[in-house]
Design a protein around this motif. Structure first.
Motif, PDB file in Angstrom:
ATOM      1  N   LEU A 186       0.838  -1.195   0.000  1.00 46.41           N
ATOM      2  CA  LEU A 186       0.000   0.000   0.000  1.00 46.41           C
ATOM      3  C   LEU A 186       0.874   1.246   0.000  1.00 46.41           C
ATOM      4  O   LEU A 186       1.909   1.293   0.694  1.00 46.41           O
ATOM      5  N   ARG A 187       0.445   2.261  -0.759  1.00 50.33           N
ATOM      6  CA  ARG A 187       1.022   3.605  -0.663  1.00 50.33           C
ATOM      7  C   ARG A 187      -0.032   4.512  -0.031  1.00 50.33           C
ATOM      8  O   ARG A 187      -1.159   4.585  -0.513  1.00 50.33           O
ATOM      9  N   ILE A 188       0.362   5.180   1.034  1.00 57.24           N
ATOM     10  CA  ILE A 188      -0.586   5.962   1.834  1.00 57.24           C
ATOM     11  C   ILE A 188      -0.125   7.418   1.840  1.00 57.24           C
ATOM     12  O   ILE A 188       1.023   7.702   2.219  1.00 57.24           O
ATOM     13  N   PRO A 189      -0.985   8.360   1.448  1.00 51.51           N
ATOM     14  CA  PRO A 189      -0.552   9.765   1.410  1.00 51.51           C
ATOM     15  C   PRO A 189      -0.252  10.349   2.786  1.00 51.51           C
ATOM     16  O   PRO A 189       0.521  11.297   2.904  1.00 51.51           O
ATOM     17  N   GLY A 190      -0.859   9.839   3.821  1.00 52.58           N
ATOM     18  CA  GLY A 190      -0.687  10.407   5.148  1.00 52.58           C
ATOM     19  C   GLY A 190      -0.716   9.340   6.221  1.00 52.58           C
ATOM     20  O   GLY A 190      -0.762   8.149   5.938  1.00 52.58           O
ATOM     21  N   PRO A 191      -0.703   9.754   7.484  1.00 43.72           N
ATOM     22  CA  PRO A 191      -0.636   8.775   8.583  1.00 43.72           C
ATOM     23  C   PRO A 191      -1.937   8.005   8.770  1.00 43.72           C
ATOM     24  O   PRO A 191      -3.023   8.582   8.791  1.00 43.72           O
ATOM     25  N   LYS A 240     -10.501   8.404   5.075  1.00 45.67           N
ATOM     26  CA  LYS A 240     -10.108   9.685   5.683  1.00 45.67           C
ATOM     27  C   LYS A 240      -9.621  10.669   4.627  1.00 45.67           C
ATOM     28  O   LYS A 240      -8.588  11.328   4.776  1.00 45.67           O
ATOM     29  N   ASP A 241     -10.364  10.711   3.510  1.00 42.29           N
ATOM     30  CA  ASP A 241     -10.052  11.622   2.397  1.00 42.29           C
ATOM     31  C   ASP A 241      -8.688  11.357   1.782  1.00 42.29           C
ATOM     32  O   ASP A 241      -8.097  12.243   1.138  1.00 42.29           O
ATOM     33  N   MET A 242      -8.151  10.178   1.947  1.00 44.02           N
ATOM     34  CA  MET A 242      -6.872   9.816   1.337  1.00 44.02           C
ATOM     35  C   MET A 242      -7.089   8.639   0.397  1.00 44.02           C
ATOM     36  O   MET A 242      -7.728   7.659   0.772  1.00 44.02           O
ATOM     37  N   THR A 243      -6.561   8.739  -0.814  1.00 40.58           N
ATOM     38  CA  THR A 243      -6.657   7.659  -1.788  1.00 40.58           C
ATOM     39  C   THR A 243      -5.525   6.678  -1.551  1.00 40.58           C
ATOM     40  O   THR A 243      -4.346   7.059  -1.520  1.00 40.58           O
ATOM     41  N   ILE A 244      -5.876   5.425  -1.400  1.00 43.71           N
ATOM     42  CA  ILE A 244      -4.901   4.391  -1.087  1.00 43.71           C
ATOM     43  C   ILE A 244      -4.585   3.598  -2.350  1.00 43.71           C
ATOM     44  O   ILE A 244      -5.485   3.087  -3.020  1.00 43.71           O
ATOM     45  N   GLU A 245      -3.308   3.524  -2.676  1.00 44.78           N
ATOM     46  CA  GLU A 245      -2.875   2.708  -3.804  1.00 44.78           C
ATOM     47  C   GLU A 245      -2.555   1.306  -3.305  1.00 44.78           C
ATOM     48  O   GLU A 245      -1.737   1.131  -2.393  1.00 44.78           O
TER      49      GLU A 245
END
Length: 694
Positions: free
Chosen positions: A573-578, A634-639
């Motif tokens: 997974l690539r996560i933009p934030g915590p 949480k408004d973050m798109t997960i790759e």
């Protein structure tokens, strides 16, 4: 002298076994066919019971102890040692949190102030109804439980739908697949010196400070219960936490109960075991000797406390004690001369079958019952032998290899501090430059039984070199040239991957797992020690140390890898934030998503983007998780993508562990990232630029 073990000083009245009816019920599971899941040591992770039953299509569950009978007030009653044990093995604590709690600098008080009931057991959620059991669960208590909670079940203060606690006075009969299974349970650890000590329990139950154990009165009452409900048409199952395979007294109890099957735990193996006594004992006398050991340990305690016990028990407890003593005296029948073995031997010797289960996290047993036949399906996670692919060491000599058997005839005062090194296999093609020879040489009158010319000198790899007077200066020059070559090798990319023949020599100079001279962990593959030079000089630049000789043999080696074993069903997974573990668990669908482990490495300094690895229980669950790609939390798109080794993504890459690569590059490679021109950048699945991946 005060005995180390003694019975409780209070004379507790026990129920009259002849007046109070037995607590027994018959539950119809399935008259045609039914599957029963057998588990051990769920350790408070009670929410998984429904999932496991659903995965195995089980109609009921039999559990053999360490169920997780703890509540909030239990923490204050648990001893420091038991609390640390529960913290060590609780499946509800993440690995990172466990390492923090069990750090050497953390005192018992610090652990106690941090650990709450949510980290030990989900029993309060089961008690409150937030977790509901979808199938009947029949369990005994284990070695680590709160005796106060079990007393509340016995008194009727606690009651949970579909949860049945088997004890010495409570039995259940399951009507399934054309047979009736009579479940008889004995909870707690078997500790001979505590068999007459109730601890904080009352009547026949015993325990205290977060632990529980079996007592003599408990065994006696179980025998009484079994005798009162005896039905020759039933199939009897003894469910115990202690293993009859290790404890002779439990085996004797199974004989007295006329058990057809036993299911136990307590050994914490990675494989479940299935056996009968005939399969593990040489003869019936071996079986009897095993039971004699258990009797001897009991008799030592009984002889010490007999007077005290007689002084405090009442007439009803006397009945139970006599039944317990009858168990200790029960031995298999000895074959009689002239009587056929089929009629003269103990039936349980061959007919009683035993299963000892591994912890629920590592496997289970399923009893599939149909038309009166009980078939068994054992599932175990087992050992992980992948570490052997990363182990380094010389190849063992093949039986017919043409290798000299050399012995060091020169006495030495500096024996090798490294493990013995096997003689390498001779091969004409040498992976080393011609002018680099093995520094460990010695003379020998013969090679493989043949005469050796006097003008030759024997090397440890079985080849010969012209003899001559030893030259210290020449040796120093040779070592100097070798050191220069090694440095060039470390700086030259792709050498190891392009010239595979040089891998044995490369590993000895560059492998991070090379054994130091004082190390005691060197792999020993031969009984022959590496010979010392005649002048006693060391060969590795360290005082008093020896390295394995550089040989001309490449041998047949298993390809090695320094990467750790990757779980086959892992998503990257690539996560933009915590995000934390709970967030990712929820992202994939909660408890039913089949997530078995989540690993979120620390982010790189100054960067918000993070990565994570999520492991699943099977391939189908992983494929379902893969469909979450590009969804939001949480408004973050997960790759989301399938995790692959960097070697599978293509690209050249630098040699592992050399030059500017090394550990940091391997970490970046494992994270799917590469270092270019001083910057850390994300790598694609193709990895066409060939960064510092491993």
């Amino acid at each position: 002298m005060q005995p180390t073990t003694r019975p409780t000083s209070r004379a507790v009245a026990s129920p009259n076994p002849r007046l109070i009816p037995v607590n027994t019920q018959t539950k119809v599971i399935d008259a045609v066919q039914g599957r029963i899941l057998c588990l051990a040591d769920i350790r408070g992770h009670l929410s998984t019971l429904n999932n496991l039953a659903r995965e195995t299509n089980a109609k009921a569950i039999i559990h053999t102890g360490d169920f997780g009978f703890f509540e909030s007030q239990s923490i204050g009653r648990i001893s420091d040692r038991t609390l640390r044990h529960l913290t060590t093995y609780s499946p509800l604590i993440s690995a990172a949190q466990r390492d923090h709690l069990l750090a050497p600098e953390n005192t018992p008080s610090a652990i106690r102030s941090t650990v709450d009931i949510s980290l030990i057991s989900e029993f309060p959620l089961l008690l409150s109804g937030q977790i509901k059991l979808q199938v009947p669960v029949f369990t005994v208590w284990g070695a680590c439980e709160d005796v106060v909670i079990l007393e509340k079940f016995r008194a009727g203060s606690y009651s949970i739908d579909n949860l049945h606690v088997l004890d010495e006075a409570t039995t259940r009969c399951l009507d399934v697949g054309g047979i009736k299974l009579r479940l008889l349970g004995l909870g707690g650890a078997l500790v001979p010196h505590k068999m007459f000590d109730n601890g904080e329990g009352s009547a026949t139950i015993a325990g205290g400070q977060g632990t529980m154990w079996a007592t003599a009165l408990q065994i006696g009452e179980l025998v009484d219960t079994a005798q009162r409900v005896f039905d020759p048409t039933e199939t009897r199952v003894l469910v115990s936490h202690a293993s009859p395979g290790r404890e002779g007294i439990i085996t004797q109890l199974a004989l007295v109960l006329k058990a057809d099957l036993t299911i136990s735990a307590g050994l914490h193996f990675r494989y479940a075991t299935s056996y009968n006594e005939f399969s593990v004992q040489a003869d019936i006398e071996g079986f009897r000797r095993k039971l004699a050991v258990g009797k001897e340990s009991f008799d030592k305690v009984w002889d010490t406390v007999k007077t005290q016990v007689d002084a405090v028990i009442d007439e009803h407890q006397r009945v139970l004690l006599d039944k317990a003593l009858s168990v200790i005296e029960r031995f298999p029948l000895q074959p009689q001369p002239g009587v056929p073995s089929a009629t003269g031997e103990e039936p349980a010797w061959k007919n009683c079958w035993n299963w000892n289960l591994c912890d629920a996290a590592f496997g289970s047993l399923v009893l599939d019952i149909k038309e009166g036949r009980i078939s068994a399906e054992l599932k175990s996670q087992g050992f992980n032998y992948a570490y052997r692919r990363t182990a380094t060491g010389n190849v063992a000599q093949t039986p017919n290899s043409a290798v000299s058997s050399l012995s060091n005839t020169t006495p030495t005062t500096n024996p090798p501090t490294k493990g013995s090194t096997p003689a390498p296999v001779e091969k004409s093609a040498s992976p080393l430059p011609r002018d680099v020879k093995s520094p460990l040489v010695t003379t020998s009158p013969s090679v493989s039984g043949k005469e050796t010319p006097k003008d030759t000198q024997i090397k440890t790899n079985g080849t010969t070199t012209p003899s001559g007077p030893p030259s210290e200066k020449a040796d120093k020059e040779r070592y100097k040239r070798k050191g220069q070559r090694d440095r060039k090798d470390r700086e030259r990319p792709d050498r190891e991957t392009k010239e595979h023949e040089k891998e044995p020599a490369e590993e000895k100079t560059n492998s991070p797992t090379a054994t130091a001279p004082d190390s005691q962990s060197a792999l020993v593959q031969s009984g022959k020690a590496t010979p010392l030079p005649e002048d006693g000089a060391t060969t590795d630049g360290l005082e008093g140390g020896l390295k394995s000789p550089v040989t001309d043999s490449t041998g047949a080696r298993t390809p090695t890898s320094r990467r750790s074993f990757r779980h086959p069903w892992t998503l990257f997974l690539r996560i933009p934030g915590p995000l934390n573990d709970s967030d990712l668990q929820e992202f994939f669908g909660g408890e039913g998503a089949g997530v078995s482990r989540i690993n979120i490495p620390p982010p790189l300094h100054g960067r918000e983007q993070r990565i994570a690895y999520v492991e699943f229980v099977d391939e189908d669950k992983m494929k379902a998780g893969l469909e979450k790609n590009n969804e939001k939390i949480k408004d973050m798109t997960i790759e989301v993508q399938i995790a692959v080794d960097s070697s599978e993504r293509g690209g050249r890459g630098r040699p592992r562990g050399r030059g500017r690569g090394g550990y940091s590059s391997r970490v970046l490679g494992a994270a799917g990232m590469a270092r270019r021109n001083g910057d850390v950048r994300s790598g694609s699945g193709d990895n066409k630029t060939g960064g510092d991946s491993t």
